[in-house]
Design an enzyme around this catalytic site. Sequence first.
Site, PDB file in Angstrom:
ATOM      1  N   ARG A  20       0.838  -1.213   0.000  1.00 24.43           N
ATOM      2  CA  ARG A  20       0.000   0.000   0.000  1.00 24.43           C
ATOM      3  C   ARG A  20       0.872   1.262   0.000  1.00 24.43           C
ATOM      4  O   ARG A  20       0.492   2.302  -0.523  1.00 24.43           O
ATOM      5  CB  ARG A  20      -0.960   0.013   1.205  1.00 24.43           C
ATOM      6  CG  ARG A  20      -1.746   1.321   1.315  1.00 24.43           C
ATOM      7  CD  ARG A  20      -2.992   1.215   2.195  1.00 24.43           C
ATOM      8  NE  ARG A  20      -2.769   0.560   3.453  1.00 24.43           N
ATOM      9  CZ  ARG A  20      -2.151   1.103   4.506  1.00 24.43           C
ATOM     10  NH1 ARG A  20      -1.670   2.331   4.443  1.00 24.43           N
ATOM     11  NH2 ARG A  20      -2.010   0.414   5.620  1.00 24.43           N
TER      12      ARG A  20
ATOM     13  N   TYR B 248     -16.600  14.371 -15.745  1.00 19.51           N
ATOM     14  CA  TYR B 248     -17.159  13.035 -15.523  1.00 19.51           C
ATOM     15  C   TYR B 248     -18.168  13.118 -14.365  1.00 19.51           C
ATOM     16  O   TYR B 248     -17.860  13.715 -13.317  1.00 19.51           O
ATOM     17  CB  TYR B 248     -16.002  12.089 -15.215  1.00 19.51           C
ATOM     18  CG  TYR B 248     -16.424  10.673 -14.920  1.00 19.51           C
ATOM     19  CD1 TYR B 248     -17.172   9.945 -15.832  1.00 19.51           C
ATOM     20  CD2 TYR B 248     -16.070  10.059 -13.724  1.00 19.51           C
ATOM     21  CE1 TYR B 248     -17.561   8.648 -15.565  1.00 19.51           C
ATOM     22  CE2 TYR B 248     -16.439   8.757 -13.451  1.00 19.51           C
ATOM     23  CZ  TYR B 248     -17.191   8.061 -14.377  1.00 19.51           C
ATOM     24  OH  TYR B 248     -17.583   6.777 -14.108  1.00 19.51           O
TER      25      TYR B 248
ATOM     26  N   ASP C 145      -7.689  17.044 -15.454  1.00 16.64           N
ATOM     27  CA  ASP C 145      -7.982  15.649 -15.780  1.00 16.64           C
ATOM     28  C   ASP C 145      -7.652  15.485 -17.263  1.00 16.64           C
ATOM     29  O   ASP C 145      -8.355  16.006 -18.128  1.00 16.64           O
ATOM     30  CB  ASP C 145      -9.464  15.349 -15.487  1.00 16.64           C
ATOM     31  CG  ASP C 145      -9.817  13.883 -15.736  1.00 16.64           C
ATOM     32  OD1 ASP C 145      -9.116  13.240 -16.546  1.00 16.64           O
ATOM     33  OD2 ASP C 145     -10.789  13.394 -15.145  1.00 16.64           O
TER      34      ASP C 145
ATOM     35  N   LYS D  25      -8.726   4.235 -19.094  1.00 17.31           N
ATOM     36  CA  LYS D  25      -9.031   4.661 -20.471  1.00 17.31           C
ATOM     37  C   LYS D  25      -7.803   4.528 -21.376  1.00 17.31           C
ATOM     38  O   LYS D  25      -7.258   3.451 -21.498  1.00 17.31           O
ATOM     39  CB  LYS D  25      -9.585   6.090 -20.448  1.00 17.31           C
ATOM     40  CG  LYS D  25     -10.521   6.387 -19.280  1.00 17.31           C
ATOM     41  CD  LYS D  25     -11.758   5.515 -19.249  1.00 17.31           C
ATOM     42  CE  LYS D  25     -12.645   5.900 -18.074  1.00 17.31           C
ATOM     43  NZ  LYS D  25     -13.650   4.912 -17.755  1.00 17.31           N
TER      44      LYS D  25
HETATM   45  C1  LIG Z   1     -12.540  11.932 -17.693  1.00 17.91           C
HETATM   46  C2  LIG Z   1     -12.718  10.905 -16.621  1.00 17.91           C
HETATM   47  N1  LIG Z   1     -12.174  11.131 -15.412  1.00 17.91           N
HETATM   48  C3  LIG Z   1     -12.312  10.242 -14.394  1.00 17.91           C
HETATM   49  C4  LIG Z   1     -13.029   9.079 -14.562  1.00 17.91           C
HETATM   50  C5  LIG Z   1     -13.149   8.097 -13.431  1.00 17.91           C
HETATM   51  O1  LIG Z   1     -12.293   7.037 -13.660  1.00 17.91           O
HETATM   52  P1  LIG Z   1     -12.536   5.534 -13.105  1.00 17.91           P
HETATM   53  O2  LIG Z   1     -13.745   5.010 -13.784  1.00 17.91           O
HETATM   54  O3  LIG Z   1     -11.258   4.856 -13.495  1.00 17.91           O
HETATM   55  O4  LIG Z   1     -12.704   5.643 -11.645  1.00 17.91           O
HETATM   56  C6  LIG Z   1     -13.596   8.796 -15.804  1.00 17.91           C
HETATM   57  C7  LIG Z   1     -14.355   7.555 -16.012  1.00 17.91           C
HETATM   58  O5  LIG Z   1     -15.054   7.376 -16.995  1.00 17.91           O
HETATM   59  C8  LIG Z   1     -13.445   9.737 -16.857  1.00 17.91           C
HETATM   60  O6  LIG Z   1     -13.997   9.543 -18.063  1.00 17.91           O
END
Ligand SMILES: Cc1ncc(COP(=O)(O)O)c(C=O)c1O
Length: 394
Positions: A59, A112, A184, A209
Amino acid sequence: MFKNYKVDFETACVHAGVGEYEFHPVVPPIYQTSTFAFESAQQGSALFAGEQKGYIYTRMLNPTVQAMEDAVAELEGGHKALGCGSGMAAVHTIFAALTKSGDHVVCSTAVYGPTATLLKNIMAKFGVETTFVDTTKLDETAKAMKQNTKVVFIETPGNPTLAITDIEETAKIAHKSGAKLVVDNTFMSPALQKPFELGADVIMHSMTKFLNGHADVVGGIIVVKDEQAYLDFRKVLNQLGGVIDPFNSFLVHRGIKTLSIRMQKHCENAIKVAKFLEENPKIKWVSYPGLKSHPQYAVGLKQHKDFGGMIAFELKGGYEAGTILLNNVKICSLAVSLGGVETLIQHPASMTHYSLGKEAREEAGISDGLIRISVGIENAADIINDLEEALGKI
Ligand SMILES: Cc1ncc(COP(=O)(O)O)c(C=O)c1O
């Protein structure tokens, strides 16, 4: 990676994060262990006191995880990175590290869904207030800044509308108020967009992704620019516990080797699909950063190298027509998530952004008829034929 030897991004994808290991494997081994034995009681206490470098407990740090973290940090041009169990674990760790009760956050409306709901439901419960703004409008971001604003959080292109926020100008606004800019970078990946070069302080990804790219891992990452930020984030991540495990780190690191070449193909296919959709009489509008009709096309040209694999569009027949399309595609899989080698299609209002509620969706420009496609690396004509046939059923 290569000391005193500068290499191109394509080369970096293949070699980044690979260190020296016993028996000289060309791929970092999977250290599938929860804990590491100490050579002596003295060494154990020296490791805990930070007087000696080494591994204690997975961890806290693990060599396979660290190899992947080093790779992402290098590709983003950062100092170090912290692997998380999901993109959402990364988002949570960022807000837990950078804010406290009484602080304020400015966040894009086009993010998101669960990022927005985490701020609204969980961070709000701990006294962190958020103002959601259309960050494509810089004056609205500037107006939303308060004395206690600690973080400006943007996702660009934003999910699912593909709205583009000017990273460089937003960084100036954040810094003027003493706030940090978190980007992000999931949709573009470092192959296409380098937020640190534009003034961002922290970068995060859902590695689920494009970074992993094969739809077989859930993971996230935080990339920072200096050692103090790394130590601060590491402490919080260690306490929250949302870390990634060695095997998933290994898979992401493997995926990263083809990031550059995959992104080229995603972009090549997506522009063809976007142009096909734009010309189809059943489509009302298409949002793709590579189309001149995109409202922030000029901003995109300043900050990304190519236009990515994500497309949003709406059918003239609204949601009813959308369901016919979704139920009739064969090559495109009806599934949420994005950034994998396979083409995925989904309906944000009833799926990824359902949790936001109708009012917040409307504010974020997510109409009930909006469809999102993550264009994969299949043959472009096959993807287009599949969409054409399904559209023909409407
Ligand atoms: C732009 C973006 N940020 C964060 C996330 C969250 O990621 P996770 O599904 O790996 O927790 C997503 C998920 O679709 C996303 O598209």
